[in-house]
Design a protein around this motif. Structure first.
Motif: not given
Length: 215
Positions: A9-20
Motif C-alpha cells: 500500500l505505502f509504495d503505491r501511494i508514494v508512487a502516485k502523483g495525487s492522493y485524496t
C-alpha cells in the motif's frame, strides 16, 4: 494461496502523483468489508497494518488484499491475551517502550500538525470511533461502513499527496532500517547457532576418540 503482484500500500501511494481523502475512504471501505467477512467467519486477524495490505495486481483499480495471518486466531480459541501486533506505528510515539505501551492502553494520541491540518473533521471523527479503548463504544465494521466518511460524501477531494507522501517516506525509511537491522540480527544468530553446532560436533568427536583410546 493467490499470487499477489501489486505491491504494498505505502509504495503505491508514494508512487502516485495525487492522493485524496476520497482515495483513502475507498481503500478503507475495502478493508472494512474484508475484516467484516473475517469476523463473520469467526477469524480475528490481530495484525492489521499497512505492510499487510497488498494490491492484487498492478492495475490502477486493483483490489486490496489482506495478508499475513501468522498472528490470527479463531473466536473459538478462547480469550486472546497474547501481546501481538506492531506497537511502534502512528499515532503513538515514544522512544521508551513502557511509555509507548501506556499511551496505547490509555488511547492517548493527537492529530498532529501539520499532517492533519488539511484533513476533514469527518475523517477525524471516523478515526476516533475506531481508536476507542472501550469495546462497547468502539465501532464495529458495520458501524464503520455506515459512517459518512465511508458511505457519504464527507471525504475531501483535495490533493494531499505532498504531505502524505512525505510522511510515508519517513515511515518507509524507518521500516526498511528495522528490516535491515532484523536481517543482520537474524544472520548473526544463525552464525552463532552454526558455531555452537560445530563446537558440539567437535566435542562429540573428541569424546569418541578419547573413548576409543581408553578401550
Amino acid at each position: 494461496m493467490e499470487l499477489v503482484t501489486g505491491g504494498e500500500l505505502f509504495d503505491r501511494i508514494v508512487a502516485k502523483g495525487s492522493y485524496t481523502e476520497k482515495d483513502a475512504s475507498h481503500l478503507i471501505r475495502q478493508v472494512l468489508h474484508a475484516v467484516a467477512f473475517m469476523h463473520e467467519n469467526g477469524v480475528v486477524h490481530r495484525d492489521l497494518k499497512p505492510e499487510n495490505l497488498l494490491y492484487f495486481n498492478q492495475d490502477e483499480d486493483s483490489k486490496i488484499m489482506i495478508s499475513d495471518f501468522g498472528l490470527s486466531k479463531t473466536e473459538d480459541s478462547g480469550v486472546m491475551a497474547t501481546a501481538c501486533g506492531t506497537p511502534g506505528y502512528p499515532p503513538f510515539y515514544d522512544e521508551n517502550d513502557a511509555n509507548l505501551f501506556a499511551q496505547i492502553i490509555k488511547g492517548e494520541y493527537e492529530f498532529d500538525a501539520p499532517y492533519w491540518d488539511q484533513i476533514s473533521d469527518s475523517a477525524k471523527d471516523f478515526i476516533s470511533h475506531l481508536m476507542c479503548c472501550d469495546p462497547e463504544q468502539r465501532f464495529t465494521c458495520q458501524q464503520a461502513l455506515a459512517h459518512p466518511w465511508i458511505s457519504g460524501n464527507t471525504a475531501y477531494t483535495k490533493d494531499i499527496h505532498g504531505s502524505v507522501a512525505s510522511h510515508l517516506k519517513k515511515s518507509l525509511a524507518k521500516r526498511n532500517w528495522k528490516k535491515a537491522y532484523n536481517a543482520t540480527a537474524a544472520i548473526r544468530q544463525l552464525q552463532m547457532l552454526r558455531l555452537s553446532s560445530n563446537s558440539n560436533r567437535i566435542g562429540q568427536q573428541q569424546r569418541a576418540t578419547t573413548s576409543a583410546f581408553q578401550v
